[in-house]
Scaffold this motif. Structure first.
Motif, PDB file in Angstrom:
ATOM      1  N   UNK A  93      51.146  43.674  43.069  1.00  0.00           N
ATOM      2  CA  UNK A  93      52.250  42.990  43.753  1.00  0.00           C
ATOM      3  C   UNK A  93      52.395  43.401  45.222  1.00  0.00           C
ATOM      4  N   UNK A  94      52.032  44.599  45.551  1.00  0.00           N
ATOM      5  CA  UNK A  94      52.163  45.036  46.935  1.00  0.00           C
ATOM      6  C   UNK A  94      50.897  44.931  47.752  1.00  0.00           C
ATOM      7  N   UNK A  95      49.846  44.340  47.175  1.00  0.00           N
ATOM      8  CA  UNK A  95      48.558  44.276  47.853  1.00  0.00           C
ATOM      9  C   UNK A  95      48.316  42.889  48.452  1.00  0.00           C
TER      10      UNK A  95
ATOM     11  N   UNK B  22      41.648  43.533  48.049  1.00  0.00           N
ATOM     12  CA  UNK B  22      42.018  42.516  47.059  1.00  0.00           C
ATOM     13  C   UNK B  22      41.886  41.098  47.588  1.00  0.00           C
ATOM     14  N   UNK B  23      41.591  40.933  48.866  1.00  0.00           N
ATOM     15  CA  UNK B  23      41.270  39.599  49.364  1.00  0.00           C
ATOM     16  C   UNK B  23      40.075  38.996  48.641  1.00  0.00           C
ATOM     17  N   UNK B  24      39.221  39.861  48.073  1.00  0.00           N
ATOM     18  CA  UNK B  24      38.092  39.383  47.279  1.00  0.00           C
ATOM     19  C   UNK B  24      38.570  38.567  46.079  1.00  0.00           C
ATOM     20  N   UNK B  25      39.695  38.953  45.508  1.00  0.00           N
ATOM     21  CA  UNK B  25      40.212  38.241  44.333  1.00  0.00           C
ATOM     22  C   UNK B  25      40.536  36.793  44.687  1.00  0.00           C
ATOM     23  N   UNK B  26      41.162  36.574  45.820  1.00  0.00           N
ATOM     24  CA  UNK B  26      41.477  35.209  46.251  1.00  0.00           C
ATOM     25  C   UNK B  26      40.204  34.390  46.422  1.00  0.00           C
ATOM     26  N   UNK B  27      39.144  35.023  46.922  1.00  0.00           N
ATOM     27  CA  UNK B  27      37.862  34.331  47.046  1.00  0.00           C
ATOM     28  C   UNK B  27      37.328  33.936  45.675  1.00  0.00           C
ATOM     29  N   UNK B  28      37.447  34.825  44.696  1.00  0.00           N
ATOM     30  CA  UNK B  28      36.972  34.518  43.354  1.00  0.00           C
ATOM     31  C   UNK B  28      37.846  33.451  42.676  1.00  0.00           C
ATOM     32  N   UNK B  29      39.147  33.514  42.897  1.00  0.00           N
ATOM     33  CA  UNK B  29      40.039  32.496  42.319  1.00  0.00           C
ATOM     34  C   UNK B  29      39.653  31.093  42.774  1.00  0.00           C
TER      35      UNK B  29
END
Length: 529
Positions: free
Chosen positions: A74-76, A25-32
């Motif tokens: 939430x836990x990721x 899910x670190x990919x999501x932060x990159x996309x954000x």
């Protein structure tokens, strides 16, 4: 929820519910970080079964409106990022798998018409008051004007059309023009994210999608760790499932991806998720990634008639690295100007590993190496496959310390792979590695292992599962003597490289005489270290 518009989180929930889930899910932060910016166009290219579709399902679950997916995230890892709450469930997500539309239609025109009609039908169900017409761009523009909810557009298998219509340039151009018209310079796009096997910017001479930033196997940059399993992740899984990390590394490691963290260059060892998951669950190390596609696909490319291609494949099969220029590759499966273009395609398909630091490629691991052997065994490369098949007996002769039999086996390998220029210790090394191809069944093979006062040419270090096998230190000489090679091993303390090894050790000196055009070999045993 619709079939394509905000389809929900079921697919990602299944990933979380699986026996093995690795948090990407670190990919999501990159996309954000790139939402609603000029960098909002992203294309990820990776080989099959490297986690591309899972990432699309994850992004769908996170961004999609019409539900609350906080319980999933939430836990990721992403929940620790500052942007987590800001973008959670705030976008209209369109999730498209182009393979579905390709399979259901017989022409590019039919496919594009079906694609537009299905998306518009979903939009009309959710926004009946705002949808009027059959042109997708105008429909989405009208919906956005009324809702002010921008779209996150996720396209999986975007390049499957180019594999189906690989010779139809008109169909390719039509598809690219549609994507450009749909995505480029559109206010309703918050993020356009595509996945495929190949990069996009060089399809023919058409550059319709030049707004995309590409993250490929040759230049993954900040996306390196999110597709495939890293060595650290695999090591953790091995502890969890009580499996041998040493075996996992031998079978499935070998993809080297480089990224930058500030001014620091970071290298990831990347593994195929499909293979690792199957090995962890079954406890059996075998060829799993290969089972998703026949070796015929590899055979088509390595048998192409380009100067130096066969030589390069043989050297890599023997464990060598080969220099490559990736800049001439046209990013398709039909346009090849020389061997470098073929090798670059094999990098993107996962059959080779590219090392950015020195621009070289090699066969990544034991699993993929077996795919080459499968392909070559059905081709007219009889001399190569004979060397591979003979390597089992040669290894047994080495264990038996039968120097004459080892010489005979090396001589045979030399004759068999006469396509290689045999004029120095490097070519001798290639011959030795191919002759002992089967050794990778039991050993970690290290070239130029640093020790004592120099480098041992080749070391065979038995993996823990095969602790009954002796370690081997091999020194190669060109036009000198095999006995001199053994003396050098002792004089320069090469055995020190194995000071932590506890077991039997063989020292092997191999020489090639230019005058007699023959090899000689001396083998000695060192009892317990």
């Amino acid at each position: 929820m619709g079939s394509y518009l905000n389809p929900g989180s079921k697919a990602f929930r299944e990933c979380l519910n699986s026996r093995i889930y690795v948090d990407k899910t670190g990919l999501i932060a990159q996309m954000n970080a790139i939402l609603n910016t000029q960098q909002k166009f992203v294309c990820i290219s990776r080989p099959r079964r490297f986690g591309k579709s899972m990432a699309v399902s994850m992004l769908t679950a996170y961004y999609g409106r019409g539900g609350d997916s906080a319980e999933l995230f939430d836990g990721l890892a992403v929940s620790q990022s500052e942007s987590y709450r800001e973008h959670l469930n705030q976008y209209d997500v369109l999730k498209i798998n182009m393979q579905d539309f390709l399979s259901a239609t017989g022409s590019m025109d039919e496919m594009l018409q079906l694609l537009q009609s299905k998306i518009i039908a979903d939009l009309k169900r959710i926004y009946p008051d705002y949808v009027d017409g059959s042109h997708l761009v105008f429909v989405m523009r009208d919906v956005y004007a009324h809702t002010q909810h921008p779209f996150v557009i996720l396209i999986d298998e975007w390049d499957c059309l180019f594999r189906e219509y690989r010779q139809d340039k008109d169909a390719q151009k039509k598809y690219l023009d549609f994507l450009r018209s749909w995505l480029k310079d559109k206010e309703y796009v918050a993020l356009a994210y595509m996945t495929g096997i190949l990069p996009i910017k060089k399809y023919g001479s058409h550059s319709a999608l030049n707004m995309f930033t590409e993250y490929s196997m040759t230049n993954p940059r900040e996306m390196a760790e999110f597709f495939g399993f890293t060595g650290t992740e695999v090591e953790g899984l091995c502890r969890q499932f009580h499996r041998s990390f040493e075996e996992a590394r031998a079978w499935y490691d070998g993809y080297e991806l480089v990224t930058m963290e500030g001014e620091v260059r970071k290298t990831y060892s990347m593994y195929s998720p499909k293979s690792v998951v199957d090995a962890m669950l079954s406890g059996i190390y075998d060829t799993y990634w290969n089972q998703t596609e026949t070796y015929e696909a590899l055979k088509v490319y390595i048998r192409m008639n380009f100067d130096g291609l066969k030589d390069a494949v043989v050297r890599m099969l023997a464990g060598e690295r080969v220099g490559i220029n990736t800049g001439t590759f046209s990013n398709d499966m039909t346009t090849f100007q020389g061997k470098d273009d073929v090798l670059t395609l094999l990098v993107h398909l996962g059959y080779l590993s590219y090392r950015w630091t020195d621009k070289t490629v090699t066969v990544p691991n034991k699993e993929v190496s077996q795919e080459y052997v499968n392909a070559i065994s059905t081709m007219d490369w009889h001399e190569v496959i004979r060397s591979v098949e003979s390597s089992r007996r040669l290894l047994e002769d080495l264990w038996a310390m039968d120097g004459e039999a080892v010489v005979a086996g090396i001589d045979q390998a030399h004759r068999e792979i006469s396509i290689l220029q045999y004029n120095d210790e490097n070519s001798l090394s290639c011959t030795i590695h191919l002759a002992f191809y089967f050794a990778r069944e039991y050993y970690t093979i290290v070239r130029e292992l640093p020790s004592g006062k120099g480098f041992a040419d080749i070391c065979f270090i038995p993996r823990k599962l095969y602790g009954d096998k002796p370690a081997v230190v091999v020194e190669l000489k060109w036009d000198k003597s095999a006995a001199g090679a053994i003396a050098q091993i002792r004089d320069r303390q090469y055995v020190d490289a194995l000071k932590d090894y506890r077991g039997n050790l063989l020292l092997a000196g191999v020489n090639y005489d230019k005058e007699t055009k023959s090899h000689s070999c001396v083998i000695e045993r060192v009892e317990k270290l």
